[in-house]
Design a protein around this motif. Structure first.
Motif, short mmCIF file in Angstrom:
data_model
loop_
_atom_site.label_atom_id
_atom_site.label_comp_id
_atom_site.label_asym_id
_atom_site.label_seq_id
_atom_site.Cartn_x
_atom_site.Cartn_y
_atom_site.Cartn_z
N ARG D 20 -13.13 3.05 22.76
CA ARG D 20 -12.77 4.47 22.94
C ARG D 20 -11.46 4.66 23.72
N LYS D 21 -11.05 3.64 24.46
CA LYS D 21 -9.77 3.77 25.18
C LYS D 21 -8.58 3.89 24.20
N TYR D 22 -8.78 3.42 22.97
CA TYR D 22 -7.72 3.58 21.95
C TYR D 22 -7.85 4.89 21.18
N HIS D 23 -8.96 5.60 21.36
CA HIS D 23 -9.26 6.73 20.49
C HIS D 23 -8.69 8.06 20.95
N ASN D 24 -7.43 8.02 21.34
CA ASN D 24 -6.68 9.25 21.54
C ASN D 24 -6.57 9.95 20.18
N PRO D 25 -6.66 11.29 20.15
CA PRO D 25 -6.58 11.99 18.86
C PRO D 25 -5.33 11.64 18.04
N LYS D 26 -4.20 11.43 18.71
CA LYS D 26 -2.97 11.05 17.99
C LYS D 26 -3.17 9.72 17.27
N ASN D 27 -3.76 8.76 17.95
CA ASN D 27 -4.03 7.46 17.32
C ASN D 27 -5.07 7.58 16.20
N LEU D 28 -6.10 8.37 16.45
CA LEU D 28 -7.18 8.50 15.45
C LEU D 28 -6.68 9.11 14.14
N VAL D 29 -5.82 10.13 14.24
CA VAL D 29 -5.32 10.72 12.98
C VAL D 29 -4.40 9.76 12.25
N MET D 30 -3.63 8.95 13.00
CA MET D 30 -2.80 7.93 12.34
C MET D 30 -3.68 6.91 11.63
N ALA D 31 -4.68 6.41 12.35
CA ALA D 31 -5.56 5.39 11.77
C ALA D 31 -6.31 5.95 10.55
N MET D 32 -6.72 7.21 10.65
CA MET D 32 -7.43 7.83 9.53
C MET D 32 -6.51 7.95 8.32
N SER D 33 -5.24 8.29 8.56
CA SER D 33 -4.30 8.43 7.43
C SER D 33 -4.02 7.07 6.79
N VAL D 34 -4.10 6.01 7.56
CA VAL D 34 -3.91 4.67 7.00
C VAL D 34 -5.10 4.28 6.12
N GLU D 35 -6.31 4.58 6.59
CA GLU D 35 -7.50 4.31 5.76
C GLU D 35 -7.47 5.15 4.49
N MET D 36 -7.01 6.38 4.62
CA MET D 36 -6.87 7.25 3.44
C MET D 36 -5.96 6.61 2.40
N ALA D 37 -4.85 6.03 2.85
CA ALA D 37 -3.91 5.40 1.92
C ALA D 37 -4.54 4.18 1.24
N GLU D 38 -5.43 3.50 1.96
CA GLU D 38 -6.11 2.35 1.32
C GLU D 38 -7.03 2.83 0.20
N LEU D 39 -7.53 4.04 0.34
CA LEU D 39 -8.30 4.66 -0.74
C LEU D 39 -7.37 5.05 -1.91
N VAL D 40 -6.24 5.66 -1.57
CA VAL D 40 -5.25 6.05 -2.59
C VAL D 40 -4.79 4.83 -3.39
N GLU D 41 -4.64 3.70 -2.69
CA GLU D 41 -4.11 2.49 -3.32
C GLU D 41 -4.93 2.07 -4.55
N HIS D 42 -6.24 2.29 -4.49
CA HIS D 42 -7.09 1.92 -5.63
C HIS D 42 -6.73 2.70 -6.90
N TYR D 43 -6.15 3.86 -6.72
CA TYR D 43 -5.91 4.75 -7.86
C TYR D 43 -4.45 4.84 -8.30
N GLN D 44 -3.52 4.22 -7.54
CA GLN D 44 -2.11 4.52 -7.76
C GLN D 44 -1.59 4.20 -9.16
N TRP D 45 -2.04 3.12 -9.76
CA TRP D 45 -1.50 2.76 -11.09
C TRP D 45 -2.44 3.10 -12.23
N LEU D 46 -3.57 3.71 -11.94
CA LEU D 46 -4.52 4.05 -13.00
C LEU D 46 -4.14 5.34 -13.72
N THR D 47 -4.42 5.40 -15.01
CA THR D 47 -4.36 6.69 -15.69
C THR D 47 -5.56 7.52 -15.21
N PRO D 48 -5.47 8.85 -15.36
CA PRO D 48 -6.63 9.68 -15.00
C PRO D 48 -7.89 9.23 -15.75
N GLU D 49 -7.75 8.78 -16.98
CA GLU D 49 -8.91 8.33 -17.75
C GLU D 49 -9.52 7.08 -17.10
#
Lengths: 102, 102, 102, 102
Positions: D20-49
């Motif tokens: 929790r000493k690392y869990h400043n809100p500024k750090n948490l939103v950065m870390a969350m945005s990085v995990e979000m991008a790892e989700l995006v990565e699965h879809y980046q080259w796929l067609t919608p189909e």
């Protein structure tokens, strides 16, 4: 103009507004990622076909979001002392080894 | 080298690997946002003081992530037919009106 | 309410507006990443100290951005048929093995 | 389990690892945005189909990335003292006014 020359122009712009005190690398990467998302926003609901046929020029909203990302990238490179052109060419060499041309 | 010249080199790199069929603008902005996050990842747990004192050069991991973002930016500009230098200078003019120098 | 119940409410909301035709997983993850960046934007220029002392409640702009991310997350889980609570508990088990408690 | 109960579990997990000493809100939103991008990565080259026909269950890599985003979201809500369920329901009310059902 090369990237180093553009970088100096952007630094002067920041200096004239006393913005560099905010330009810690941690802040700059956050701000850059926000501008990136504003670019993504233009494409989120489009089909690939629609995305490929947008009419975009240097002054259009999409190009402005791209420029916003670039302005922070140039600031970051300048703050870190990274020669961006050299970094790009180096990464292309690494990629060329990893993914040989067909 | 200016941005247009870099862009041509990156297009040739993509052509030599038959990658341009994946380079729909929708895909490119997604891929660019993923590379951006890999840059953000380096800074997520650092204090601003730690972030300001990292030792970064053109070949270091942080500069490589910056280069990855730039490679997709150059590809996107090329696919859209946007002169990136012109877009940056135009956006600086808009910003100069919006945020007058002190 | 659990996550599955919230998910059904959000699906009904989308159905009532005929929005599900846009809710391809590729589009949903893009839109979610854009909402995430709107959350990041609130923190980009703050020091960690400022970030830790913002006054945030359920109705404040920051909580609204968090809710926007959650609304797309619930839609994505629903479209994919993923039980989000089960996915969270499973990931916590994996993390517990990877990072044993001290 | 509701979101508040999940949030307590995730806080305990962080406490047991002294994170929790690392869990400043500024750090948490950065870390969350990085995990979000790892989700995006699965879809980046796929067609919608292709994106619409992936086989995803609660334990698959895509669900794990979604869980990673959720874990940081729950931590952020907890650190900010935001009742996430209340925030979601409130935002749905605002959206219902802004976008009336057809």
């Amino acid at each position: 103009m090369n990237l180093a020359e553009l970088s100096i122009k952007v630094r002067q712009f920041a200096d004239e507004r006393d913005w560099r005190k905010y330009h810690n690398p941690k802040n700059l990467v956050m701000a850059m990622s926000v501008e990136m998302a504003e670019l993504v926003e233009h494409y989120q609901w489009l089909t690939p076909e629609q995305a490929a046929h947008l009419d975009v020029d240097e002054h259009s909203p999409i190009a402005q979001e791209m420029a916003d990302v670039m302005l922070y990238m140039l600031r970051l490179a300048d703050e870190l002392g990274v020669d961006m052109e050299e970094a790009i060419l180096h990464k292309m060499q690494l990629n060329a080894k990893k993914y040989p041309a067909k």
